[in-house]
Design a protein around this motif. Structure first.
Motif, PDB file in Angstrom:
ATOM      1  N   GLY A   1     -47.730  -7.682  19.007  1.00  0.00           N
ATOM      2  CA  GLY A   1     -46.748  -8.651  18.575  1.00  0.00           C
ATOM      3  C   GLY A   1     -45.625  -8.865  19.567  1.00  0.00           C
ATOM      4  N   ASN A   2     -45.780  -8.396  20.815  1.00  0.00           N
ATOM      5  CA  ASN A   2     -44.720  -8.579  21.798  1.00  0.00           C
ATOM      6  C   ASN A   2     -44.599 -10.059  22.151  1.00  0.00           C
ATOM      7  OD1 ASN A   2     -43.180  -8.791  24.153  1.00  0.00           O
ATOM      8  ND2 ASN A   2     -43.930  -6.870  24.991  1.00  0.00           N
ATOM      9  N   PRO A   3     -43.445 -10.673  21.842  1.00  0.00           N
ATOM     10  CA  PRO A   3     -43.282 -12.104  22.111  1.00  0.00           C
ATOM     11  C   PRO A   3     -43.216 -12.433  23.600  1.00  0.00           C
ATOM     12  CG  PRO A   3     -41.216 -11.156  21.416  1.00  0.00           C
ATOM     13  CD  PRO A   3     -42.260 -10.084  21.242  1.00  0.00           C
ATOM     14  N   LEU A   4     -43.020 -11.437  24.436  1.00  0.00           N
ATOM     15  CA  LEU A   4     -42.901 -11.668  25.868  1.00  0.00           C
ATOM     16  C   LEU A   4     -44.177 -11.305  26.624  1.00  0.00           C
ATOM     17  CD1 LEU A   4     -39.298 -10.241  26.351  1.00  0.00           C
ATOM     18  CD2 LEU A   4     -39.974 -12.603  25.916  1.00  0.00           C
ATOM     19  N   ALA A   5     -45.224 -10.941  25.896  1.00  0.00           N
ATOM     20  CA  ALA A   5     -46.477 -10.532  26.540  1.00  0.00           C
ATOM     21  C   ALA A   5     -46.948 -11.620  27.498  1.00  0.00           C
ATOM     22  CB  ALA A   5     -47.533 -10.255  25.487  1.00  0.00           C
ATOM     23  N   GLY A   6     -47.364 -11.187  28.661  1.00  0.00           N
ATOM     24  CA  GLY A   6     -47.865 -12.128  29.653  1.00  0.00           C
ATOM     25  C   GLY A   6     -46.814 -12.613  30.634  1.00  0.00           C
ATOM     26  N   ARG A   7     -45.525 -12.394  30.313  1.00  0.00           N
ATOM     27  CA  ARG A   7     -44.466 -12.779  31.252  1.00  0.00           C
ATOM     28  C   ARG A   7     -44.290 -11.693  32.306  1.00  0.00           C
ATOM     29  NH1 ARG A   7     -39.342 -15.125  27.821  1.00  0.00           N
ATOM     30  NH2 ARG A   7     -40.516 -16.636  26.582  1.00  0.00           N
ATOM     31  N   ALA A   8     -44.103 -12.096  33.518  1.00  0.00           N
ATOM     32  CA  ALA A   8     -43.891 -11.141  34.607  1.00  0.00           C
ATOM     33  C   ALA A   8     -42.651 -10.295  34.315  1.00  0.00           C
ATOM     34  CB  ALA A   8     -43.725 -11.882  35.925  1.00  0.00           C
ATOM     35  N   GLY A   9     -42.790  -8.987  34.452  1.00  0.00           N
ATOM     36  CA  GLY A   9     -41.670  -8.073  34.266  1.00  0.00           C
ATOM     37  C   GLY A   9     -41.319  -7.768  32.818  1.00  0.00           C
ATOM     38  N   ALA A  10     -42.057  -8.325  31.862  1.00  0.00           N
ATOM     39  CA  ALA A  10     -41.756  -8.083  30.438  1.00  0.00           C
ATOM     40  C   ALA A  10     -42.065  -6.636  30.070  1.00  0.00           C
ATOM     41  CB  ALA A  10     -42.565  -9.022  29.561  1.00  0.00           C
ATOM     42  N   LEU A  11     -41.186  -6.043  29.300  1.00  0.00           N
ATOM     43  CA  LEU A  11     -41.395  -4.675  28.830  1.00  0.00           C
ATOM     44  C   LEU A  11     -42.307  -4.699  27.606  1.00  0.00           C
ATOM     45  CD1 LEU A  11     -37.733  -3.377  29.163  1.00  0.00           C
ATOM     46  CD2 LEU A  11     -39.641  -2.998  30.730  1.00  0.00           C
ATOM     47  N   PRO A  12     -43.331  -3.865  27.573  1.00  0.00           N
ATOM     48  CA  PRO A  12     -44.294  -3.915  26.471  1.00  0.00           C
ATOM     49  C   PRO A  12     -43.695  -3.513  25.116  1.00  0.00           C
ATOM     50  CG  PRO A  12     -44.748  -2.062  27.907  1.00  0.00           C
ATOM     51  CD  PRO A  12     -43.675  -2.870  28.573  1.00  0.00           C
ATOM     52  N   GLU A  13     -42.591  -2.771  25.112  1.00  0.00           N
ATOM     53  CA  GLU A  13     -42.022  -2.303  23.847  1.00  0.00           C
ATOM     54  C   GLU A  13     -41.118  -3.317  23.160  1.00  0.00           C
ATOM     55  OE1 GLU A  13     -39.494  -0.528  27.214  1.00  0.00           O
ATOM     56  OE2 GLU A  13     -41.602  -0.892  26.842  1.00  0.00           O
ATOM     57  N   ILE A  14     -40.837  -4.450  23.770  1.00  0.00           N
ATOM     58  CA  ILE A  14     -39.955  -5.450  23.149  1.00  0.00           C
ATOM     59  C   ILE A  14     -40.721  -6.212  22.075  1.00  0.00           C
ATOM     60  CG2 ILE A  14     -38.669  -7.587  23.506  1.00  0.00           C
ATOM     61  CD1 ILE A  14     -37.880  -6.510  26.244  1.00  0.00           C
ATOM     62  N   TRP A  15     -40.128  -6.284  20.893  1.00  0.00           N
ATOM     63  CA  TRP A  15     -40.718  -7.003  19.771  1.00  0.00           C
ATOM     64  C   TRP A  15     -39.745  -8.068  19.290  1.00  0.00           C
ATOM     65  CZ3 TRP A  15     -39.905  -6.870  14.289  1.00  0.00           C
ATOM     66  CH2 TRP A  15     -40.943  -7.438  13.553  1.00  0.00           C
ATOM     67  N   SER A  16     -38.479  -7.697  19.144  1.00  0.00           N
ATOM     68  CA  SER A  16     -37.388  -8.632  18.868  1.00  0.00           C
ATOM     69  C   SER A  16     -36.196  -8.143  19.679  1.00  0.00           C
ATOM     70  CB  SER A  16     -37.051  -8.692  17.373  1.00  0.00           C
ATOM     71  OG  SER A  16     -36.462  -7.499  16.912  1.00  0.00           O
ATOM     72  N   TRP A  17     -35.186  -8.968  19.850  1.00  0.00           N
ATOM     73  CA  TRP A  17     -34.050  -8.545  20.663  1.00  0.00           C
ATOM     74  C   TRP A  17     -32.772  -9.185  20.149  1.00  0.00           C
ATOM     75  CZ3 TRP A  17     -37.741 -11.959  22.145  1.00  0.00           C
ATOM     76  CH2 TRP A  17     -37.349 -13.193  22.610  1.00  0.00           C
ATOM     77  N   GLY A  18     -31.661  -8.857  20.814  1.00  0.00           N
ATOM     78  CA  GLY A  18     -30.365  -9.348  20.380  1.00  0.00           C
ATOM     79  C   GLY A  18     -29.765  -8.499  19.269  1.00  0.00           C
ATOM     80  N   HIS A  19     -30.198  -7.241  19.169  1.00  0.00           N
ATOM     81  CA  HIS A  19     -29.659  -6.314  18.169  1.00  0.00           C
ATOM     82  C   HIS A  19     -28.583  -5.474  18.845  1.00  0.00           C
ATOM     83  CE1 HIS A  19     -32.938  -7.327  15.492  1.00  0.00           C
ATOM     84  NE2 HIS A  19     -33.777  -7.152  16.506  1.00  0.00           N
ATOM     85  N   ARG A  20     -27.418  -5.318  18.181  1.00  0.00           N
ATOM     86  CA  ARG A  20     -26.342  -4.575  18.822  1.00  0.00           C
ATOM     87  C   ARG A  20     -26.509  -3.069  18.673  1.00  0.00           C
ATOM     88  NH1 ARG A  20     -21.210  -2.227  17.875  1.00  0.00           N
ATOM     89  NH2 ARG A  20     -19.937  -2.339  19.745  1.00  0.00           N
ATOM     90  N   ASN A  21     -26.556  -2.577  17.451  1.00  0.00           N
ATOM     91  CA  ASN A  21     -26.558  -1.140  17.247  1.00  0.00           C
ATOM     92  C   ASN A  21     -27.122  -0.840  15.856  1.00  0.00           C
ATOM     93  OD1 ASN A  21     -26.066   1.584  17.358  1.00  0.00           O
ATOM     94  ND2 ASN A  21     -23.862   1.419  17.537  1.00  0.00           N
ATOM     95  N   PRO A  22     -28.440  -0.901  15.678  1.00  0.00           N
ATOM     96  CA  PRO A  22     -29.018  -0.622  14.359  1.00  0.00           C
ATOM     97  C   PRO A  22     -28.645   0.782  13.884  1.00  0.00           C
ATOM     98  CG  PRO A  22     -30.645  -1.667  15.769  1.00  0.00           C
ATOM     99  CD  PRO A  22     -29.463  -1.312  16.649  1.00  0.00           C
ATOM    100  N   GLN A  23     -28.180   0.860  12.652  1.00  0.00           N
ATOM    101  CA  GLN A  23     -27.751   2.133  12.073  1.00  0.00           C
ATOM    102  C   GLN A  23     -28.591   2.540  10.874  1.00  0.00           C
ATOM    103  OE1 GLN A  23     -24.926   4.186  13.019  1.00  0.00           O
ATOM    104  NE2 GLN A  23     -25.275   3.001  14.873  1.00  0.00           N
ATOM    105  N   GLY A  24     -29.182   1.579  10.191  1.00  0.00           N
ATOM    106  CA  GLY A  24     -29.983   1.883   9.012  1.00  0.00           C
ATOM    107  C   GLY A  24     -31.200   0.987   8.975  1.00  0.00           C
ATOM    108  N   ALA A  25     -32.270   1.501   8.393  1.00  0.00           N
ATOM    109  CA  ALA A  25     -33.502   0.736   8.268  1.00  0.00           C
ATOM    110  C   ALA A  25     -34.198   1.137   6.978  1.00  0.00           C
ATOM    111  CB  ALA A  25     -34.410   0.991   9.463  1.00  0.00           C
ATOM    112  N   ALA A  26     -34.839   0.167   6.350  1.00  0.00           N
ATOM    113  CA  ALA A  26     -35.576   0.444   5.114  1.00  0.00           C
ATOM    114  C   ALA A  26     -36.632  -0.632   4.924  1.00  0.00           C
ATOM    115  CB  ALA A  26     -34.625   0.454   3.911  1.00  0.00           C
ATOM    116  N   TRP A  27     -37.736  -0.242   4.287  1.00  0.00           N
ATOM    117  CA  TRP A  27     -38.756  -1.211   3.917  1.00  0.00           C
ATOM    118  C   TRP A  27     -38.316  -1.850   2.622  1.00  0.00           C
ATOM    119  CZ3 TRP A  27     -41.802  -2.554   7.613  1.00  0.00           C
ATOM    120  CH2 TRP A  27     -42.165  -1.634   8.582  1.00  0.00           C
ATOM    121  N   GLY A  28     -38.253  -3.175   2.609  1.00  0.00           N
ATOM    122  CA  GLY A  28     -37.811  -3.904   1.438  1.00  0.00           C
ATOM    123  C   GLY A  28     -38.907  -4.072   0.408  1.00  0.00           C
ATOM    124  N   PRO A  29     -38.530  -4.519  -0.783  1.00  0.00           N
ATOM    125  CA  PRO A  29     -39.515  -4.794  -1.829  1.00  0.00           C
ATOM    126  C   PRO A  29     -40.513  -5.871  -1.395  1.00  0.00           C
ATOM    127  CG  PRO A  29     -37.276  -4.946  -2.706  1.00  0.00           C
ATOM    128  CD  PRO A  29     -37.171  -4.743  -1.229  1.00  0.00           C
TER     129      PRO A  29
END
Length: 174
Positions: A1-29
């Motif tokens: 699901g990497n949105p940058l796959a195929g771009r030169a220099g793209a990091l394989p671990e990027i999925w979404s970006w523009g996040h400042r400092n995630p502190q909590g995570a949970a699976w929603g209903p």
């Protein structure tokens, strides 16, 4: 699901970006990942990250630099996602959990609970789908910063306080 796959220099671990400092995570209903992010001075926010989406940091934010002053270009820009919810002033969010049990009746089931370090309280976010329709403050008089929020296997909500004599608390309704 990497949105940058195929771009030169793209990091394989990027999925979404523009996040400042995630502190909590949970699976929603809804079966999707929900996160909250600690903003700058103000601008703490809740997002549901999706592949290929840009959540704006540091270009757009509802926060400002510590000591004052604008960050980025404003609060919105084409191609960047708006948060589902944000807090100004900042609450310094900590742990978060969705309530999936019937322990507290149907009114709270499906709510998102977020701890606040800054205001030493618990936020209950009432949702309609992915929209926050109410932000209720709980435990205002507790006088202890809430570090984590979890639903136990028994269906009760448990809170950890943040202090030298911190506590593990079980939330009960009156």
């Amino acid at each position: 699901g990497n949105p940058l796959a195929g771009r030169a220099g793209a990091l394989p671990e990027i999925w979404s970006w523009g996040h400042r400092n995630p502190q909590g995570a949970a699976w929603g209903p809804d079966g999707r990942l929900w996160i909250h992010e600690h903003g700058a001075q103000g601008g703490d926010e809740i997002n549901r990250p999706e592949a290929g989406r840009n959540y704006g940091w540091p270009v757009i934010t509802y926060g400002e630099n510590y000591g004052g002053g604008k960050i980025g270009e404003g609060t919105a820009k084409a191609g960047m996602e708006q948060p589902l919810h944000y807090w100004v002033p900042s609450i310094a969010p900590s742990g978060m959990a969705f309530l999936t049990s019937d322990r507290y009746g149907t009114a709270w089931k499906g709510s998102l609970f977020v701890g606040s370090l800054k205001f030493a309280r618990l936020h209950r976010l009432e949702l309609q789908g992915a929209q926050v329709v109410r932000d209720e403050y709980l435990l205002d008089g507790l006088g202890a910063r809430i570090r984590d929020v979890r639903q136990g296997l028994d269906g009760w909500l448990y809170l950890l306080t943040d202090s030298p004599d911190g506590q593990l608390l079980r939330l009960r309704q009156r």
